[in-house]
Design an enzyme around this catalytic site. Structure first.
Site, PDB file in Angstrom:
ATOM      1  N   GLY A 168       0.818  -1.208   0.000  1.00 17.93           N
ATOM      2  CA  GLY A 168       0.000   0.000   0.000  1.00 17.93           C
ATOM      3  C   GLY A 168       0.853   1.258   0.000  1.00 17.93           C
ATOM      4  O   GLY A 168       0.558   2.237  -0.691  1.00 17.93           O
TER       5      GLY A 168
ATOM      6  N   ARG B  90       7.247   1.834   1.138  1.00 14.79           N
ATOM      7  CA  ARG B  90       7.491   0.405   1.318  1.00 14.79           C
ATOM      8  C   ARG B  90       7.935  -0.204  -0.015  1.00 14.79           C
ATOM      9  O   ARG B  90       8.800  -1.083  -0.058  1.00 14.79           O
ATOM     10  CB  ARG B  90       6.210  -0.269   1.851  1.00 14.79           C
ATOM     11  CG  ARG B  90       6.309  -1.737   2.191  1.00 14.79           C
ATOM     12  CD  ARG B  90       7.470  -2.089   3.073  1.00 14.79           C
ATOM     13  NE  ARG B  90       7.375  -1.629   4.435  1.00 14.79           N
ATOM     14  CZ  ARG B  90       6.895  -2.332   5.457  1.00 14.79           C
ATOM     15  NH1 ARG B  90       6.431  -3.530   5.262  1.00 14.79           N
ATOM     16  NH2 ARG B  90       6.890  -1.839   6.677  1.00 14.79           N
TER      17      ARG B  90
ATOM     18  N   ARG C 133       2.260  11.478  -8.305  1.00 21.09           N
ATOM     19  CA  ARG C 133       1.641  11.536  -6.974  1.00 21.09           C
ATOM     20  C   ARG C 133       2.479  10.828  -5.899  1.00 21.09           C
ATOM     21  O   ARG C 133       1.942  10.377  -4.881  1.00 21.09           O
ATOM     22  CB  ARG C 133       0.240  10.914  -6.984  1.00 21.09           C
ATOM     23  CG  ARG C 133      -0.774  11.765  -7.728  1.00 21.09           C
ATOM     24  CD  ARG C 133      -2.105  11.095  -7.807  1.00 21.09           C
ATOM     25  NE  ARG C 133      -2.997  11.916  -8.612  1.00 21.09           N
ATOM     26  CZ  ARG C 133      -4.035  12.601  -8.124  1.00 21.09           C
ATOM     27  NH1 ARG C 133      -4.342  12.530  -6.851  1.00 21.09           N
ATOM     28  NH2 ARG C 133      -4.780  13.330  -8.911  1.00 21.09           N
TER      29      ARG C 133
ATOM     30  N   ARG D 219      -0.534  -8.541  -3.933  1.00 26.26           N
ATOM     31  CA  ARG D 219      -0.572  -7.528  -2.878  1.00 26.26           C
ATOM     32  C   ARG D 219       0.211  -8.040  -1.675  1.00 26.26           C
ATOM     33  O   ARG D 219       0.059  -9.205  -1.288  1.00 26.26           O
ATOM     34  CB  ARG D 219      -2.028  -7.231  -2.488  1.00 26.26           C
ATOM     35  CG  ARG D 219      -2.191  -6.499  -1.181  1.00 26.26           C
ATOM     36  CD  ARG D 219      -3.465  -5.692  -1.101  1.00 26.26           C
ATOM     37  NE  ARG D 219      -3.875  -5.400   0.263  1.00 26.26           N
ATOM     38  CZ  ARG D 219      -3.239  -4.559   1.084  1.00 26.26           C
ATOM     39  NH1 ARG D 219      -2.137  -3.940   0.707  1.00 26.26           N
ATOM     40  NH2 ARG D 219      -3.688  -4.345   2.307  1.00 26.26           N
TER      41      ARG D 219
ATOM     42  N   SER E 263      -0.853  -5.496   5.199  1.00 24.33           N
ATOM     43  CA  SER E 263      -1.118  -5.890   6.586  1.00 24.33           C
ATOM     44  C   SER E 263      -2.627  -6.009   6.774  1.00 24.33           C
ATOM     45  O   SER E 263      -3.413  -5.482   5.980  1.00 24.33           O
ATOM     46  CB  SER E 263      -0.527  -4.866   7.555  1.00 24.33           C
ATOM     47  OG  SER E 263      -1.165  -3.625   7.360  1.00 24.33           O
TER      48      SER E 263
ATOM     49  N   ASP F 207      -2.515  -6.295  13.586  1.00 26.30           N
ATOM     50  CA  ASP F 207      -3.292  -6.042  14.802  1.00 26.30           C
ATOM     51  C   ASP F 207      -4.351  -7.127  14.944  1.00 26.30           C
ATOM     52  O   ASP F 207      -4.751  -7.740  13.957  1.00 26.30           O
ATOM     53  CB  ASP F 207      -3.942  -4.650  14.787  1.00 26.30           C
ATOM     54  CG  ASP F 207      -4.691  -4.334  13.502  1.00 26.30           C
ATOM     55  OD1 ASP F 207      -4.036  -4.242  12.446  1.00 26.30           O
ATOM     56  OD2 ASP F 207      -5.914  -4.212  13.548  1.00 26.30           O
TER      57      ASP F 207
ATOM     58  N   ARG G 167       6.951  -5.391  13.257  1.00 28.42           N
ATOM     59  CA  ARG G 167       6.295  -5.612  11.966  1.00 28.42           C
ATOM     60  C   ARG G 167       7.314  -5.955  10.885  1.00 28.42           C
ATOM     61  O   ARG G 167       7.052  -6.727   9.990  1.00 28.42           O
ATOM     62  CB  ARG G 167       5.532  -4.348  11.551  1.00 28.42           C
ATOM     63  CG  ARG G 167       4.044  -4.544  11.568  1.00 28.42           C
ATOM     64  CD  ARG G 167       3.329  -3.255  11.352  1.00 28.42           C
ATOM     65  NE  ARG G 167       2.977  -2.652  12.618  1.00 28.42           N
ATOM     66  CZ  ARG G 167       2.713  -1.374  12.802  1.00 28.42           C
ATOM     67  NH1 ARG G 167       2.778  -0.535  11.818  1.00 28.42           N
ATOM     68  NH2 ARG G 167       2.388  -0.928  13.988  1.00 28.42           N
TER      69      ARG G 167
END
Ligand code: ADE
Length: 239
Positions: free
Chosen positions: A27, A31, A50, A94, A97, A211, A224
């Protein structure tokens, strides 16, 4: 490698830089940069529009791209649609998380989304005479599961919920999805699976549990990173 000469969209402007047939989709665009710097050789940036950074390089001699998608189905919908329909990308994975909904899931486990139920109206565009079940490519899923088992990763394969709402005014919604056996909630997989299904290309969504919604547990950013490494090792076997 896909030739992008003469091809551009409002959101992806490679200026001739190549895109691979297989792309990893976190996302967060930073990353994507981290993945390119850490796992790819000879990485070349193919998009900066962007700030949604995209890179192409090789991993163990195989061509692979990585690009951010932003958060939510509208954003994933735009980027994956353009990658598939304008640039000809064939395999979209994809790497994200998710928030766990079931007791057997623990922080840092890897979730593989066999299907992505959703509260979104994204599939309305196809005017189907019923409700479609957005599904992963079985071929990618099977390969990912085998790779994860070989790595000794703790994985869960099943349904996830792709939600439009992170801060939900109704605190019962996650319970309802959990009662239907959904493993986890995230925000993008259904749009990816639907865009792939519409054209017959391959998609898979892999997640690290960041989470636990039922137990109100959260990971720290440092923790993480470790779990993310395992998910990346699995994803990179699919290139
Ligand atoms: N991604 C990671 N955790 C999430 C959550 N709790 N809800 C939606 N998407 C998520």
């Amino acid at each position: 490698m896909l030739d992008t000469h003469g091809k551009s969209t409002p959101h992806i402007q490679p200026d001739g830089a190549p895109i691979a047939e297989t792309i990893l989709l976190p996302g967060d665009p930073l990353r994507a940069k981290f993945i390119a710097e850490t796992y790819l050789e000879g990485a070349e940036c193919f998009n900066q529009v962007r700030g949604m950074l995209g890179f192409t390089g090789t991993h163990r001699g195989k061509e692979v791209s990585v690009m951010g998608t932003g958060m939510g189905m509208p954003s994933m919908g735009i980027y994956s649609w353009e990658l598939i329909n304008v640039f000809g990308v064939q395999n979209l994975i994809r790497v994200g998380s998710c928030g766990a909904l079931q007791d057997q899931l623990n922080l840092y486990d890897v979730v593989m989304a066999q299907g992505a139920s959703t509260d979104s109206n994204y599939a309305n565009q196809y005017q189907l005479p019923g409700t479609i079940a957005p599904l992963a490519s079985y071929q990618l899923l099977e390969r990912a599961k085998r790779a994860a088992d070989e790595l000794g990763a703790t994985t869960h394969v099943g349904g996830v919920v792709s939600s439009d709402v992170f801060y939900n005014a109704n605190d019962q919604v996650n319970q309802r999805w959990a009662s239907m056996g959904m493993l986890a909630v995230e925000m993008e997989a259904a749009a990816l699976y639907l865009n792939a299904a519409a054209v017959g290309v391959n998609a898979l969504a892999l997640f690290t549990v960041s989470d636990h919604i039922m137990r109100q547990e959260e990971t720290t950013p440092e923790e993480r990173q470790t779990a993310f490494t395992q998910m990346m090792e699995i994803a990179l076997t699919l290139t």
